[in-house]
Design a protein around this motif. Structure first.
Motif, PDB file in Angstrom:
ATOM      1  N   HIS A  50       1.671 100.567  55.874  1.00 27.58           N
ATOM      2  CA  HIS A  50       0.523 100.017  55.164  1.00 27.58           C
ATOM      3  C   HIS A  50      -0.085 101.036  54.206  1.00 27.58           C
ATOM      4  CE1 HIS A  50      -0.471  96.386  57.921  1.00 27.58           C
ATOM      5  NE2 HIS A  50       0.826  96.512  57.737  1.00 27.58           N
ATOM      6  N   PHE A  92      -5.416  96.192  52.146  1.00 26.27           N
ATOM      7  CA  PHE A  92      -4.013  95.791  52.259  1.00 26.27           C
ATOM      8  C   PHE A  92      -3.774  95.069  53.581  1.00 26.27           C
ATOM      9  CE2 PHE A  92       0.347  96.336  53.599  1.00 26.27           C
ATOM     10  CZ  PHE A  92       1.035  95.915  52.473  1.00 26.27           C
ATOM     11  N   ILE A 145      -2.249  91.304  54.002  1.00 24.33           N
ATOM     12  CA  ILE A 145      -0.987  91.036  54.697  1.00 24.33           C
ATOM     13  C   ILE A 145      -1.206  90.118  55.900  1.00 24.33           C
ATOM     14  CG2 ILE A 145      -0.930  93.060  56.216  1.00 24.33           C
ATOM     15  CD1 ILE A 145       2.119  91.863  54.383  1.00 24.33           C
ATOM     16  N   SER A 190      -0.240 100.222  50.326  1.00 19.98           N
ATOM     17  CA  SER A 190      -1.552 100.087  49.689  1.00 19.98           C
ATOM     18  C   SER A 190      -1.676 101.007  48.480  1.00 19.98           C
ATOM     19  CB  SER A 190      -2.673 100.368  50.697  1.00 19.98           C
ATOM     20  OG  SER A 190      -2.661 101.722  51.117  1.00 19.98           O
ATOM     21  N   ALA A 201       2.260  92.052  48.944  1.00 23.41           N
ATOM     22  CA  ALA A 201       2.035  92.712  50.228  1.00 23.41           C
ATOM     23  C   ALA A 201       3.182  92.414  51.195  1.00 23.41           C
ATOM     24  CB  ALA A 201       0.703  92.274  50.820  1.00 23.41           C
TER      25      ALA A 201
END
Length: 92
Positions: free
Chosen positions: A52, A66, A70, A56, A41
Motif C-alpha cells: 500500500h 489508498f 482499495i 500510494s 488501486a
C-alpha cells in the motif's frame, strides 16, 4: 472551507470499460460503477502486488487514502460477483 482536492496519478487506463456476466433471458441488472481511482488501486495492489505504501506513492496520495480506495473497490467487485452484476469502469 473544504480541503482542496489532491490530483491523483493514473499510470494506466483500462483496456475494457465494462464486464458483463452471462444473463438469464430478459434479466438486466444495474451495473456496479468502479472509478478510475479504484481501478488503478486494484491494478497496483492486486495485479502488480505492490504494498500500500508503494502504491500510494505512485498514485500521489497518502497511504490511508489508498487503503480507503482499495477497500471500496474490493467491496464493489465482491458485490458484483456475488450478485451477478456488470462492472462498469467510469471516470472520476
Amino acid at each position: 472551507m473544504p480541503r482542496p482536492y489532491c490530483p491523483r496519478r493514473l499510470n494506466a487506463c483500462p483496456s475494457v470499460e465494462e464486464f458483463i456476466p452471462l444473463e438469464r433471458e430478459g434479466e438486466r441488472r444495474q451495473p456496479v460503477l468502479l472509478s478510475l481511482d479504484e481501478f488503478e488501486a486494484l491494478r497496483l495492489a492486486d495485479y502488480l502486488g505492490l504494498y500500500h505504501e508503494d502504491a500510494s506513492q505512485q498514485m500521489g496520495i497518502s497511504r490511508p487514502t489508498f487503503t480507503r480506495i482499495i477497500e471500496g473497490a474490493r467491496h464493489k467487485i465482491a458485490t458484483a460477483l456475488v450478485e451477478g452484476r456488470p462492472i462498469r469502469i467510469t471516470g472520476g
